[in-house]
Scaffold this active site. Structure first.
Site, PDB file in Angstrom:
ATOM      1  N   ASP A   1       0.796  -1.229   0.000  1.00  0.00           N
ATOM      2  CA  ASP A   1       0.000   0.000   0.000  1.00  0.00           C
ATOM      3  C   ASP A   1       0.831   1.283   0.000  1.00  0.00           C
ATOM      4  O   ASP A   1       0.346   2.341   0.420  1.00  0.00           O
ATOM      5  CB  ASP A   1      -0.932  -0.005   1.218  1.00  0.00           C
ATOM      6  CG  ASP A   1      -1.833  -1.218   1.211  1.00  0.00           C
ATOM      7  OD1 ASP A   1      -2.600  -1.363   0.251  1.00  0.00           O
ATOM      8  OD2 ASP A   1      -1.735  -2.044   2.139  1.00  0.00           O
TER       9      ASP A   1
ATOM     10  N   ASP B   1      -6.491  -4.046  -5.524  1.00  0.00           N
ATOM     11  CA  ASP B   1      -6.153  -2.793  -4.833  1.00  0.00           C
ATOM     12  C   ASP B   1      -4.785  -2.251  -5.276  1.00  0.00           C
ATOM     13  O   ASP B   1      -4.529  -1.049  -5.182  1.00  0.00           O
ATOM     14  CB  ASP B   1      -6.069  -2.979  -3.314  1.00  0.00           C
ATOM     15  CG  ASP B   1      -7.072  -3.961  -2.739  1.00  0.00           C
ATOM     16  OD1 ASP B   1      -7.569  -4.826  -3.483  1.00  0.00           O
ATOM     17  OD2 ASP B   1      -7.332  -3.873  -1.535  1.00  0.00           O
TER      18      ASP B   1
ATOM     19  N   THR C   1     -11.221 -14.070  -3.319  1.00  0.00           N
ATOM     20  CA  THR C   1     -11.579 -12.812  -2.654  1.00  0.00           C
ATOM     21  C   THR C   1     -11.344 -12.907  -1.157  1.00  0.00           C
ATOM     22  O   THR C   1     -11.313 -14.010  -0.600  1.00  0.00           O
ATOM     23  CB  THR C   1     -13.052 -12.420  -2.911  1.00  0.00           C
ATOM     24  OG1 THR C   1     -13.239 -11.057  -2.530  1.00  0.00           O
ATOM     25  CG2 THR C   1     -14.033 -13.294  -2.122  1.00  0.00           C
TER      26      THR C   1
ATOM     27  N   ARG D   1     -15.798  -2.027  -4.062  1.00  0.00           N
ATOM     28  CA  ARG D   1     -14.616  -1.182  -3.821  1.00  0.00           C
ATOM     29  C   ARG D   1     -13.445  -1.626  -4.697  1.00  0.00           C
ATOM     30  O   ARG D   1     -12.708  -0.793  -5.226  1.00  0.00           O
ATOM     31  CB  ARG D   1     -14.229  -1.153  -2.352  1.00  0.00           C
ATOM     32  CG  ARG D   1     -13.241  -0.027  -2.092  1.00  0.00           C
ATOM     33  CD  ARG D   1     -13.145   0.414  -0.670  1.00  0.00           C
ATOM     34  NE  ARG D   1     -12.545  -0.561   0.203  1.00  0.00           N
ATOM     35  CZ  ARG D   1     -13.201  -1.259   1.114  1.00  0.00           C
ATOM     36  NH1 ARG D   1     -14.505  -1.103   1.281  1.00  0.00           N
ATOM     37  NH2 ARG D   1     -12.579  -2.132   1.890  1.00  0.00           N
TER      38      ARG D   1
ATOM     39  N   TRP E   1     -11.363   0.635  -7.219  1.00  0.00           N
ATOM     40  CA  TRP E   1      -9.882   0.740  -7.234  1.00  0.00           C
ATOM     41  C   TRP E   1      -9.354   0.553  -8.650  1.00  0.00           C
ATOM     42  O   TRP E   1      -8.433   1.234  -9.090  1.00  0.00           O
ATOM     43  CB  TRP E   1      -9.237  -0.316  -6.328  1.00  0.00           C
ATOM     44  CG  TRP E   1      -9.371  -0.233  -4.839  1.00  0.00           C
ATOM     45  CD1 TRP E   1      -9.514  -1.292  -3.984  1.00  0.00           C
ATOM     46  CD2 TRP E   1      -9.313   0.927  -3.978  1.00  0.00           C
ATOM     47  NE1 TRP E   1      -9.564  -0.866  -2.670  1.00  0.00           N
ATOM     48  CE2 TRP E   1      -9.438   0.484  -2.642  1.00  0.00           C
ATOM     49  CE3 TRP E   1      -9.182   2.302  -4.214  1.00  0.00           C
ATOM     50  CZ2 TRP E   1      -9.430   1.359  -1.534  1.00  0.00           C
ATOM     51  CZ3 TRP E   1      -9.180   3.182  -3.124  1.00  0.00           C
ATOM     52  CH2 TRP E   1      -9.301   2.710  -1.822  1.00  0.00           C
TER      53      TRP E   1
HETATM   54  N1  GLY Z   1      -7.776  -3.836   1.236  1.00  0.00           N
HETATM   55  C1  GLY Z   1      -8.072  -2.511   0.888  1.00  0.00           C
HETATM   56  C2  GLY Z   1      -9.515  -2.238   0.948  1.00  0.00           C
HETATM   57  O1  GLY Z   1     -10.135  -2.553   1.961  1.00  0.00           O
HETATM   58  O2  GLY Z   1     -10.045  -1.707   0.000  1.00  0.00           O
END
Ligand code: GLY
Length: 376
Positions: free
Chosen positions: A100, A155, A215, A227, A231
């Site tokens: 990240d 992500d 997942t 989400r 991303w």
């Molecule tokens: N793992 C990053 C998120 O929760 O989007």
């Protein structure tokens, strides 16, 4: 299937400004009352609690919020806080345990560098990009997630831009090769032909062969965890701004069209588009990320009709989120700004709460719309 509604930006503007004021109130209080703490999600509306982190990936978002507040409010108090919170993160430029580093440094040291032009700030971002690139697996051609060497996350598309940044600033061809390869592997393995995305891809460590989608935070391997889709939409758009490669823009557009097509009226996405009716709680953070990513896509897209549609979609989301239902301005006990976010539904973490990335991307999208109004 929802279509973007026509939102008049002039009508929306007073609510956008009220949202910024509300950020100043809530985040001024947070850094005053809980200095040097980087919360990820609220529990019952409170930032301080002992809830599980799962992974520690959010520190750049609070810092980024402080920078946004500084840019809008233009008071040195915000700049002092943003610089202070940046310094607290500096050591993470060498952190090899997480994927990240883009989230962390593109929202902290990069804005600091852009404000000052100080070379030492840029070097922190470049070093973080180099550190992230160490996650590259030659067998398989991807950057692996914090889960392990066999795992690729969608992500990471939001983090790979820091490698493109480091490659551009240093001219390092190896960094560029790694970043480009990761994008193509992601597209080939976990972006579906219809524009949906899987959260994770699992690879064979001996051969590098892609084995299956998977997942952690979505409903199942083949579902649309919203989400993750956001991303990808935002990440491939950002990558295109570095590469100018039509393949990257095409993926971002496929993701955007899919997101828009599967959204309900008002475009606040459920946490997973495939969640059953009785479990379709919203994830406001997915739509906040999508709004900011769609705004970017509208700028990147040369096709005027598509560009207008993406901006309308972004405004539709902002119109929905800048409301009593989603903003805590009527709830003095709620310490966050944007309500009804979700962190990790299968683990029951941060469900129907404020989440720090939702806070960041909502404010970012609001600031993009206000920049258009104010001609910034
Ligand atoms: N793992 C990053 C998120 O929760 O989007």
């Amino acid at each position: 299937m929802a279509e973007p509604r026509l939102v008049d930006l002039a009508d929306l503007t007073p609510r956008l400004r009220r949202v910024v004021d509300h950020y100043a109130n809530r985040f001024g209080t947070l850094v005053d009352h809980h200095p040097d703490v980087f919360p990820s999600y609220t529990r019952g509306g409170r930032w301080r609690h002992e809830g599980e982190l799962w992974t520690d990936w959010c520190a750049g978002f609070l810092t980024g919020i402080l920078w946004h507040c500084y840019r809008r409010i233009k008071h040195e108090w915000w700049r002092d806080k943003a610089e202070h919170y940046c310094r607290l993160l500096e050591h993470k430029q060498h952190d090899r345990a997480v994927h990240d580093l883009g989230f962390i440094f593109l929202n902290s040291y990069l804005p600091w560098y852009e404000l000052t032009g100080d070379e030492d700030k840029k070097q922190v971002v470049v070093t973080a990009g180099r550190t992230l690139a160490l996650r590259f697996r030659e067998k398989g051609q991807y950057l692996c997630s914090f889960i392990g060497p066999e795992s690729l996350f969608i992500d990471i598309m939001m983090n790979v831009p820091i490698i493109f940044y480091a490659a551009r600033e240093t001219g390092d061809e190896q960094l560029l090769r790694i970043a480009r390869a990761h994008c193509r592997t992601t597209e080939r393995t976990i972006v579906r032909p219809d524009g949906g995305t899987a959260h994770e891809g699992i690879f064979d460590l001996n051969t590098g062969e892609f084995l299956r989608p998977s997942t952690h935070q979505g409903l199942h391997a083949d579902s649309d965890w919203t989400r993750g889709l956001a991303w990808s939409l935002y990440g491939f758009g950002t990558v295109y701004s570095y590469t100018n490669d039509p393949a990257d823009l095409a993926v971002a557009r496929r993701n955007a069209d899919h997101f828009i097509a599967r959204c309900p009226e008002g475009m606040v996405a459920p946490w997973d588009f495939d969640a059953p009716e009785d479990d379709r709680i919203p994830d406001s953070s997915a739509s906040a990320i999508a709004a900011s990513g769609l705004w970017q896509l509208a700028d990147l897209c040369k096709d005027p009709a598509a560009s207008a549609r993406y901006q309308d979609a972004a405004l539709t989301i902002l119109d929905s989120l800048c409301s009593d239902r989603f903003v805590s301005w009527g709830d003095p006990d709620w310490e966050g700004v944007l309500k009804h976010g979700v962190y990790h539904k299968p683990k029951g973490l941060g469900v129907d709460e404020s989440v720090m990335w939702g806070e960041f991307f909502f404010l970012e999208a609001v600031c993009k719309a206000l920049a258009l109004v104010d001609g910034d």
